[in-house]
Write a protein that holds these residues in place. Structure first.
Motif, PDB file in Angstrom:
ATOM      1  N   SER A  64       0.789  -1.198  -0.038  1.00  0.00           N
ATOM      2  CA  SER A  64      -0.143   0.057   0.405  1.00  0.00           C
ATOM      3  C   SER A  64       0.951   1.395   0.206  1.00  0.00           C
ATOM      4  CB  SER A  64      -0.859   0.129   1.305  1.00  0.00           C
ATOM      5  OG  SER A  64      -1.904   1.019   1.241  1.00  0.00           O
ATOM      6  N   GLY A  65       1.706   1.309  -0.773  1.00  0.00           N
ATOM      7  CA  GLY A  65       2.591   2.474  -0.929  1.00  0.00           C
ATOM      8  C   GLY A  65       4.255   1.926  -0.764  1.00  0.00           C
ATOM      9  N   HIS A  66       4.934   2.321  -1.640  1.00  0.00           N
ATOM     10  CA  HIS A  66       6.402   2.018  -1.592  1.00  0.00           C
ATOM     11  C   HIS A  66       7.253   2.901  -0.600  1.00  0.00           C
ATOM     12  CE1 HIS A  66       5.357   0.519  -5.561  1.00  0.00           C
ATOM     13  NE2 HIS A  66       6.573  -0.351  -5.597  1.00  0.00           N
ATOM     14  N   SER A  67       8.009   2.299   0.090  1.00  0.00           N
ATOM     15  CA  SER A  67       8.792   3.012   1.160  1.00  0.00           C
ATOM     16  C   SER A  67       9.974   3.727   0.620  1.00  0.00           C
ATOM     17  CB  SER A  67       9.335   2.087   2.221  1.00  0.00           C
ATOM     18  OG  SER A  67       8.282   1.217   2.842  1.00  0.00           O
ATOM     19  N   LEU A  68       9.583   4.801  -0.308  1.00  0.00           N
ATOM     20  CA  LEU A  68      10.616   5.319  -1.041  1.00  0.00           C
ATOM     21  C   LEU A  68      10.484   6.787  -0.992  1.00  0.00           C
ATOM     22  CD1 LEU A  68      10.386   3.299  -4.326  1.00  0.00           C
ATOM     23  CD2 LEU A  68      12.404   3.281  -2.686  1.00  0.00           C
ATOM     24  N   LEU A  69      11.580   7.554  -0.843  1.00  0.00           N
ATOM     25  CA  LEU A  69      11.654   9.102  -1.011  1.00  0.00           C
ATOM     26  C   LEU A  69      11.563   9.636  -2.366  1.00  0.00           C
ATOM     27  CD1 LEU A  69      14.154   9.602   2.020  1.00  0.00           C
ATOM     28  CD2 LEU A  69      11.533   9.302   2.159  1.00  0.00           C
ATOM     29  N   ASP A  70      12.112   9.063  -3.532  1.00  0.00           N
ATOM     30  CA  ASP A  70      12.350   9.543  -4.580  1.00  0.00           C
ATOM     31  C   ASP A  70      11.159   9.159  -5.441  1.00  0.00           C
ATOM     32  OD1 ASP A  70      13.988   7.001  -4.232  1.00  0.00           O
ATOM     33  OD2 ASP A  70      14.443   7.221  -6.380  1.00  0.00           O
ATOM     34  N   GLY A  71      10.978   9.712  -6.469  1.00  0.00           N
ATOM     35  CA  GLY A  71       9.963   9.247  -7.501  1.00  0.00           C
ATOM     36  C   GLY A  71       8.585   9.930  -7.314  1.00  0.00           C
ATOM     37  N   THR A  72       7.522   9.060  -7.854  1.00  0.00           N
ATOM     38  CA  THR A  72       6.082   9.392  -7.878  1.00  0.00           C
ATOM     39  C   THR A  72       5.214   8.779  -7.207  1.00  0.00           C
ATOM     40  OG1 THR A  72       5.703   8.731  -9.889  1.00  0.00           O
ATOM     41  CG2 THR A  72       6.542  11.092  -9.987  1.00  0.00           C
ATOM     42  N   ASP A  73       5.701   7.793  -6.208  1.00  0.00           N
ATOM     43  CA  ASP A  73       4.752   6.887  -5.678  1.00  0.00           C
ATOM     44  C   ASP A  73       4.188   7.807  -4.466  1.00  0.00           C
ATOM     45  OD1 ASP A  73       3.980   4.099  -5.675  1.00  0.00           O
ATOM     46  OD2 ASP A  73       4.388   4.230  -3.684  1.00  0.00           O
ATOM     47  N   PHE A  74       3.184   7.070  -3.728  1.00  0.00           N
ATOM     48  CA  PHE A  74       2.516   7.560  -2.591  1.00  0.00           C
ATOM     49  C   PHE A  74       3.297   8.378  -1.607  1.00  0.00           C
ATOM     50  CE2 PHE A  74       0.247   7.166   1.654  1.00  0.00           C
ATOM     51  CZ  PHE A  74      -0.947   8.097   1.321  1.00  0.00           C
ATOM     52  N   TYR A  75       4.187   7.702  -0.965  1.00  0.00           N
ATOM     53  CA  TYR A  75       4.993   8.117   0.011  1.00  0.00           C
ATOM     54  C   TYR A  75       5.810   9.341  -0.456  1.00  0.00           C
ATOM     55  CZ  TYR A  75       2.916   5.313   3.601  1.00  0.00           C
ATOM     56  OH  TYR A  75       1.966   4.736   4.431  1.00  0.00           O
ATOM     57  N   ALA A  76       6.499   9.111  -1.606  1.00  0.00           N
ATOM     58  CA  ALA A  76       7.507  10.002  -2.424  1.00  0.00           C
ATOM     59  C   ALA A  76       6.920  11.225  -2.373  1.00  0.00           C
ATOM     60  CB  ALA A  76       8.149   9.475  -3.565  1.00  0.00           C
ATOM     61  N   ARG A  77       5.425  11.312  -2.936  1.00  0.00           N
ATOM     62  CA  ARG A  77       4.768  12.491  -3.293  1.00  0.00           C
ATOM     63  C   ARG A  77       4.314  13.398  -1.783  1.00  0.00           C
ATOM     64  NH1 ARG A  77       1.469   9.133  -6.191  1.00  0.00           N
ATOM     65  NH2 ARG A  77      -0.356   9.361  -4.756  1.00  0.00           N
ATOM     66  N   GLY A  78       4.316  12.448  -0.829  1.00  0.00           N
ATOM     67  CA  GLY A  78       4.047  13.163   0.457  1.00  0.00           C
ATOM     68  C   GLY A  78       5.284  13.561   1.129  1.00  0.00           C
ATOM     69  N   PHE A  79       6.510  13.103   0.773  1.00  0.00           N
ATOM     70  CA  PHE A  79       7.998  13.591   1.535  1.00  0.00           C
ATOM     71  C   PHE A  79       7.957  14.879   1.591  1.00  0.00           C
ATOM     72  CE2 PHE A  79      12.593  13.637   1.140  1.00  0.00           C
ATOM     73  CZ  PHE A  79      12.728  13.716   2.591  1.00  0.00           C
ATOM     74  N   ARG A  80       8.444  15.474   2.731  1.00  0.00           N
ATOM     75  CA  ARG A  80       8.341  16.851   3.002  1.00  0.00           C
ATOM     76  C   ARG A  80       9.616  17.326   3.774  1.00  0.00           C
ATOM     77  NH1 ARG A  80       4.973  16.609  -0.179  1.00  0.00           N
ATOM     78  NH2 ARG A  80       3.032  17.445  -0.251  1.00  0.00           N
ATOM     79  N   ALA A  81      10.074  16.663   4.772  1.00  0.00           N
ATOM     80  CA  ALA A  81      11.265  17.006   5.460  1.00  0.00           C
ATOM     81  C   ALA A  81      12.112  16.165   5.968  1.00  0.00           C
ATOM     82  CB  ALA A  81      10.598  18.109   6.585  1.00  0.00           C
TER      83      ALA A  81
END
Length: 357
Positions: A336-353
């Protein structure tokens, strides 16, 4: 701007796997290549399970270099290899050691192999501390220490299945953690809110906790063995590693309760500030940094999730580890979402700080 990869370069690969526990393969390496943060090959310090030995570990062969953005002190061996990095204002220290591979086959085919060992300094780092007596003794001892670091402690709660560990008082202080009780208002187990938040470290432990301001928290029986995203970081960095904790979401000594408060008021220093956009320049990150996300649909810039940055995975992607609802506990996986900071997946799009404690 770049943090330093740890270890030597351009050596033949030789890897001896020592064992696998709870989805975490721990490898002792003698000159084995691993991915460093920059996607280049970098091999490990020392040989086998003995760790960072040899000439590089002798105090007389070390040199200290000052770098900026952020201000930090880098320790190098006689051959120029990076032995450790200490960041001004932070207690997080990254030291070179034997390579380890962290994996979670239940939820991802990716893995993270790293020779970075994340430790906690007894004091926030300041320029010139390498000259102090306490540091010389601490560094020599810690560089050779192969006891659990922050990463090893964090994976003792893996939702993939970690064995229970109890202290002398009978408290289960480690073992598989879950995120929280079932949220009856959500139907899909893949929904990020399928399990309820609000489980803190003392809920997981099942014991009352008195904070430094005198407030006392009582665990909820229904939340025993559960820990949400920020509670997980408090469990690892606070309960296990000894950073101070407080029980509010305001400024105070140590880690506050919720993700947005840790981002805003936590100890250490911000290495990626919150600017209401997804950061794309990630070279400043180092293993152990806390990373923060805004993933509520109608609040696109409110920090409501946090995790721990691990480095590059075997596919060259920036991967993090966090306690998540859909995985029902700590995971580096892609359920339910890749554990990644880069790219365009769910968590990457939500990465902020990002913050270095």
């Amino acid at each position: 701007m770049h943090s330093e990869p740890v270890g030597r370069r351009n050596r033949p690969t030789r890897r001896a796997v020592l064992g696998t526990v709870a989805g975490v393969a721990t490898a002792g390496v003698a000159g084995g290549y691993v991915w460093n943060r920059h996607g280049k090959d970098s091999d490990d310090v020392g040989g086998g399970a003995g760790g960072a030995g040899g000439a590089n570990s002798r105090p007389g062969s070390r040199s200290y270099e000052r770098l900026s953005d952020p201000g930090r002190t880098v320790v190098r061996g006689a051959d120029g290899d990076t032995l450790a990095t200490f960041t001004d204002g932070a207690r997080t220290a990254v030291l070179a050691g034997p390579s380890r591979t962290f994996s979670e086959p239940r939820t991802t085919d990716a893995s993270v192999t790293t020779n970075a060992w994340v430790r906690v300094l007894p004091h926030a780092w300041q320029e010139g501390m390498e000259k102090s007596a306490w540091f010389k003794a601490w560094f020599t001892k810690t560089l050779a220490d192969k006891g659990p670091d922050v990463f090893a402690a964090a994976f003792e709660y893996s939702s993939a299945g970690a064995p229970d560990k109890h202290n002398s008082a009978g408290v289960r202080y480690a073992g598989t953690a879950h995120f929280g009780p079932r949220n009856q208002s959500v139907d899909s187990p893949l929904d990020f809110a399928y399990h309820d938040e609000q489980s803190d470290f003392y809920d997981y432990l099942g014991i009352p906790w008195t904070f430094s301001d005198g407030t006392r928290a009582q665990p909820e029986q229904a939340r025993y063995g559960d820990v949400d995203c920020s509670g997980f970081q408090r469990l690892v960095w606070g309960y296990r590693m000894g950073l101070p904790l407080h029980n509010t979401n305001t400024k105070g000594a140590g880690l506050p309760r919720r993700a947005f408060a840790i981002a805003a008021y936590g100890p250490g220093r911000m290495v990626i500030p919150h600017t209401n956009t997804q950061p794309t320049e990630l070279d400043v990150l180092q293993p152990g940094d806390l990373v923060f996300f805004a993933i509520i649909k109608n609040r696109p810039n409110f920090i409501d999730h946090c995790g721990m940055y691990m480095g590059l995975d075997d596919k060259g992607r920036h991967r993090f580890y966090s306690s998540r609802s859909a995985a029902n506990g700590p995971t580096l996986g892609d359920l339910s979402g890749h554990s990644l900071l880069d790219g365009t997946d769910f968590y990457a799009r939500g990465f902020r700080a990002a913050r270095r404690l």
